[in-house]
Design a protein around this motif. Sequence first.
Motif, PDB file in Angstrom:
ATOM      1  N   SER A 155       1.004  -1.188   0.014  1.00 44.88           N
ATOM      2  CA  SER A 155      -0.062   0.065  -0.186  1.00 44.88           C
ATOM      3  C   SER A 155       0.957   1.075  -0.155  1.00 44.88           C
ATOM      4  CB  SER A 155      -1.019   0.177   1.203  1.00 44.88           C
ATOM      5  OG  SER A 155      -1.673   1.185   1.086  1.00 44.88           O
ATOM      6  N   ALA A 156       0.634   2.142  -0.973  1.00 48.72           N
ATOM      7  CA  ALA A 156       1.533   3.498  -1.019  1.00 48.72           C
ATOM      8  C   ALA A 156       1.070   4.291   0.235  1.00 48.72           C
ATOM      9  CB  ALA A 156       0.778   4.065  -2.368  1.00 48.72           C
ATOM     10  N   SER A 157       2.146   5.187   0.568  1.00 46.46           N
ATOM     11  CA  SER A 157       2.108   5.860   1.781  1.00 46.46           C
ATOM     12  C   SER A 157       1.064   7.112   1.095  1.00 46.46           C
ATOM     13  CB  SER A 157       3.321   6.567   2.039  1.00 46.46           C
ATOM     14  OG  SER A 157       4.360   5.929   2.164  1.00 46.46           O
ATOM     15  N   LYS A 158       0.075   7.194   2.272  1.00 48.02           N
ATOM     16  CA  LYS A 158      -0.766   8.392   2.015  1.00 48.02           C
ATOM     17  C   LYS A 158      -0.727   9.602   2.985  1.00 48.02           C
ATOM     18  CE  LYS A 158      -4.526   5.056   0.487  1.00 48.02           C
ATOM     19  NZ  LYS A 158      -3.300   3.855   0.786  1.00 48.02           N
ATOM     20  N   ARG A 159       0.003   9.226   4.172  1.00 46.53           N
ATOM     21  CA  ARG A 159       0.106  10.376   5.173  1.00 46.53           C
ATOM     22  C   ARG A 159       1.636  10.054   5.827  1.00 46.53           C
ATOM     23  NH1 ARG A 159      -3.214  13.591   7.935  1.00 46.53           N
ATOM     24  NH2 ARG A 159      -5.007  12.632   7.025  1.00 46.53           N
ATOM     25  N   VAL A 160       2.243  11.288   5.923  1.00 42.52           N
ATOM     26  CA  VAL A 160       3.575  11.319   6.315  1.00 42.52           C
ATOM     27  C   VAL A 160       3.563  12.203   7.664  1.00 42.52           C
ATOM     28  CG1 VAL A 160       6.115  11.782   6.126  1.00 42.52           C
ATOM     29  CG2 VAL A 160       4.769  11.062   4.118  1.00 42.52           C
ATOM     30  N   ASN A 179      11.153   8.713   3.893  1.00 44.09           N
ATOM     31  CA  ASN A 179      10.892   7.680   2.997  1.00 44.09           C
ATOM     32  C   ASN A 179       9.460   7.328   3.097  1.00 44.09           C
ATOM     33  OD1 ASN A 179      13.795   7.178   2.757  1.00 44.09           O
ATOM     34  ND2 ASN A 179      14.023   6.117   4.880  1.00 44.09           N
ATOM     35  N   VAL A 180       9.108   7.164   1.678  1.00 47.36           N
ATOM     36  CA  VAL A 180       7.784   6.927   1.719  1.00 47.36           C
ATOM     37  C   VAL A 180       7.600   5.535   0.654  1.00 47.36           C
ATOM     38  CG1 VAL A 180       6.959   9.255   1.900  1.00 47.36           C
ATOM     39  CG2 VAL A 180       7.405   8.434  -0.468  1.00 47.36           C
ATOM     40  N   LEU A 181       6.494   4.949   0.543  1.00 52.70           N
ATOM     41  CA  LEU A 181       6.374   3.904  -0.329  1.00 52.70           C
ATOM     42  C   LEU A 181       5.222   4.027  -1.520  1.00 52.70           C
ATOM     43  CD1 LEU A 181       5.891   0.972   2.322  1.00 52.70           C
ATOM     44  CD2 LEU A 181       8.078   1.672   1.156  1.00 52.70           C
ATOM     45  N   ASP A 182       5.827   3.785  -2.657  1.00 52.49           N
ATOM     46  CA  ASP A 182       4.892   4.006  -3.663  1.00 52.49           C
ATOM     47  C   ASP A 182       3.981   2.530  -3.986  1.00 52.49           C
ATOM     48  OD1 ASP A 182       6.321   1.793  -5.048  1.00 52.49           O
ATOM     49  OD2 ASP A 182       7.520   2.855  -6.122  1.00 52.49           O
ATOM     50  N   ALA A 183       3.186   2.724  -4.854  1.00 46.55           N
ATOM     51  CA  ALA A 183       2.102   1.596  -5.065  1.00 46.55           C
ATOM     52  C   ALA A 183       2.761   0.101  -5.241  1.00 46.55           C
ATOM     53  CB  ALA A 183       1.169   1.926  -6.113  1.00 46.55           C
ATOM     54  N   ARG A 184       3.824   0.161  -5.425  1.00 46.88           N
ATOM     55  CA  ARG A 184       4.723  -1.235  -5.564  1.00 46.88           C
ATOM     56  C   ARG A 184       5.227  -1.498  -4.376  1.00 46.88           C
ATOM     57  NH1 ARG A 184       7.506   0.089 -11.528  1.00 46.88           N
ATOM     58  NH2 ARG A 184       5.461   0.388 -12.599  1.00 46.88           N
ATOM     59  N   SER A 233      -1.591  23.361   8.496  1.00 50.59           N
ATOM     60  CA  SER A 233      -0.748  22.427   9.385  1.00 50.59           C
ATOM     61  C   SER A 233      -0.254  21.124   8.487  1.00 50.59           C
ATOM     62  CB  SER A 233      -1.354  21.827  10.714  1.00 50.59           C
ATOM     63  OG  SER A 233      -2.475  21.313  10.383  1.00 50.59           O
ATOM     64  N   LYS A 234      -1.069  21.030   7.266  1.00 55.51           N
ATOM     65  CA  LYS A 234      -0.762  20.060   6.439  1.00 55.51           C
ATOM     66  C   LYS A 234      -0.353  20.370   5.072  1.00 55.51           C
ATOM     67  CE  LYS A 234      -3.960  16.963   9.178  1.00 55.51           C
ATOM     68  NZ  LYS A 234      -5.340  16.577   9.066  1.00 55.51           N
ATOM     69  N   VAL A 235       0.083  19.853   4.255  1.00 57.07           N
ATOM     70  CA  VAL A 235       0.650  19.773   2.846  1.00 57.07           C
ATOM     71  C   VAL A 235      -0.119  18.776   1.957  1.00 57.07           C
ATOM     72  CG1 VAL A 235       2.278  20.201   1.111  1.00 57.07           C
ATOM     73  CG2 VAL A 235       2.353  21.314   3.433  1.00 57.07           C
ATOM     74  N   ASN A 236      -0.892  19.203   1.069  1.00 61.99           N
ATOM     75  CA  ASN A 236      -1.319  18.198   0.049  1.00 61.99           C
ATOM     76  C   ASN A 236      -0.798  18.329  -1.175  1.00 61.99           C
ATOM     77  OD1 ASN A 236      -3.861  16.888   1.690  1.00 61.99           O
ATOM     78  ND2 ASN A 236      -4.141  19.289   2.191  1.00 61.99           N
ATOM     79  N   LEU A 237      -0.437  16.942  -1.514  1.00 63.12           N
ATOM     80  CA  LEU A 237       0.193  16.993  -3.161  1.00 63.12           C
ATOM     81  C   LEU A 237      -0.239  15.617  -3.898  1.00 63.12           C
ATOM     82  CD1 LEU A 237       3.231  15.303  -2.680  1.00 63.12           C
ATOM     83  CD2 LEU A 237       3.682  17.339  -1.246  1.00 63.12           C
ATOM     84  N   ASP A 238      -0.039  15.741  -5.064  1.00 65.16           N
ATOM     85  CA  ASP A 238       0.022  14.487  -5.760  1.00 65.16           C
ATOM     86  C   ASP A 238       1.487  14.014  -6.164  1.00 65.16           C
ATOM     87  OD1 ASP A 238      -2.663  14.187  -5.839  1.00 65.16           O
ATOM     88  OD2 ASP A 238      -2.990  15.796  -7.223  1.00 65.16           O
ATOM     89  N   TYR A 239       1.848  12.949  -5.805  1.00 61.57           N
ATOM     90  CA  TYR A 239       3.205  12.466  -5.952  1.00 61.57           C
ATOM     91  C   TYR A 239       3.257  11.268  -6.960  1.00 61.57           C
ATOM     92  CZ  TYR A 239       7.503   9.951  -5.293  1.00 61.57           C
ATOM     93  OH  TYR A 239       8.663   9.330  -5.082  1.00 61.57           O
ATOM     94  N   GLY A 276       2.205   3.712   4.901  1.00 66.92           N
ATOM     95  CA  GLY A 276       2.251   2.766   3.646  1.00 66.92           C
ATOM     96  C   GLY A 276       2.913   1.471   4.204  1.00 66.92           C
ATOM     97  N   PHE A 277       2.790   0.385   3.472  1.00 70.34           N
ATOM     98  CA  PHE A 277       3.432  -0.686   3.907  1.00 70.34           C
ATOM     99  C   PHE A 277       4.107  -1.621   2.529  1.00 70.34           C
ATOM    100  CE2 PHE A 277      -1.038  -1.166   4.669  1.00 70.34           C
ATOM    101  CZ  PHE A 277      -1.486  -2.206   3.759  1.00 70.34           C
ATOM    102  N   GLN A 278       4.956  -2.555   2.839  1.00 70.83           N
ATOM    103  CA  GLN A 278       5.178  -3.332   1.787  1.00 70.83           C
ATOM    104  C   GLN A 278       4.408  -4.572   1.689  1.00 70.83           C
ATOM    105  OE1 GLN A 278       9.466  -3.699   3.027  1.00 70.83           O
ATOM    106  NE2 GLN A 278      10.154  -2.125   1.355  1.00 70.83           N
ATOM    107  N   ALA A 279       4.532  -5.389   0.524  1.00 69.75           N
ATOM    108  CA  ALA A 279       3.645  -6.702   0.635  1.00 69.75           C
ATOM    109  C   ALA A 279       4.329  -7.644   1.789  1.00 69.75           C
ATOM    110  CB  ALA A 279       4.229  -7.416  -0.798  1.00 69.75           C
ATOM    111  N   GLY A 280       3.546  -8.491   2.084  1.00 67.93           N
ATOM    112  CA  GLY A 280       3.481  -9.416   3.034  1.00 67.93           C
ATOM    113  C   GLY A 280       3.002 -10.699   3.093  1.00 67.93           C
TER     114      GLY A 280
END
Length: 397
Positions: A155-160, A179-184, A233-239, A276-280
């Motif tokens: 699961s890709a990171s949605k909140r940091v 460090n964030v995770l992408d959809a892969r 207090s938050k920054v929203n962006l499309d990565y 986010g998290f990697q595959a398990g």
Amino acid sequence: MLDSIFIGMTGLDSFSKGIKLIGNNTSNMNTPGYKGSSLQFGDLMYSGGTPNGVSGGGGSERAGTGVNTFGTYVNLKAGELRQTENGMDMAVDGLGLFVLKDLEGALRYTRAGQFDFDLDGRLINRNDKSRVQALDGEGRLADVVLEGQRVNPPSASKRVSFKGNLSSSATDQTISNVNVLDARGTTRPLTIKLASRGTEKVGYWKVTVLDGTAEIGTGEIGFKDGAPIADASKVNLDYKPAGQTEALPLVLDFSREVTSFASGNLSTLAFASQDGFQAGTLSKTTVDENGTVVLTYSNGQTRRTQTLALMRYESPEAVRQIGNNQFEDTGVGGLSLGLAQQSGFGAVRAGYIELSNIDLSKEFSELIIMQRGYQASSQIVSTANEMIQQLFSMRGK
């Protein structure tokens, strides 16, 4: 005297059945989920009568013809719950039996929850491979299966999130290796640069997000009296990670554990966490108190899937023992399906097994009574036989 022999024989037959039943109870004292049985006795029909035809009372001449048995009574009282170290052992703490479907498709019920997943990923009863049943939202029974659930996708990171103090007397701050995770599930190190707006906008900071040297978005955060301003207090962006076509929504959250007080040029603001998290892969399977199957994966994630079905009966006559620690429907009605901790059903205890409800001291006491009854009946037959032999001897003289 011949009647006496017959009466004694009924006693021998009935007490031998009682001893057999006690032997069965005693031999199953360590059988999980076993329910003890007791024999029901009844006197046989009476014959004879008083001259005026009125039976009973002190002058009655009616005599019984022995004893009979009317089947067994099953004691459905719950046994003691004993903890095991197997998460797939289950017990019902309260009302309810687990529902099984045998290889022919017939429904069976048990209090002995000794389950496991087979090679096909189906939850089965270890004793006879019958399939454990779940109950869906529409009240239908279904097998409990792991198909398609042995791997938890990334699961890709949605909140940091960040933490620490951003010095209000500093002019800039750089946070590396966010460090964030992408959809892969691939780790992507970002760099966050903060620049004070100074007197132009006191307490506000421009936030620039970089992936390597490429700028992927900007935003602004603000503080008042050292605390984050709620709507700033938050920054929203499309990565959009390099090499990928789909942009991922990402929120940089400075709203919780971040402050901005004067501390010279020293700031402690740092990366705290991301969601986010990697595959398990599946590492553990258990069941909660509601009977819901809980899957735990190597990436620390959990997933709640199907919920086990339970059955309860309105009368003990609605079920009967059939062996293998199981019961079946007798067809008289009074069975109802439901879920643990709902509508009067008990809770499911994973890692526990229900023991037999046999009381050994009581069984031994009953055994002594049955033994004495058998001996007494045997003595009646022997005495009546001696009297007949004596009668024949008298006739021969």
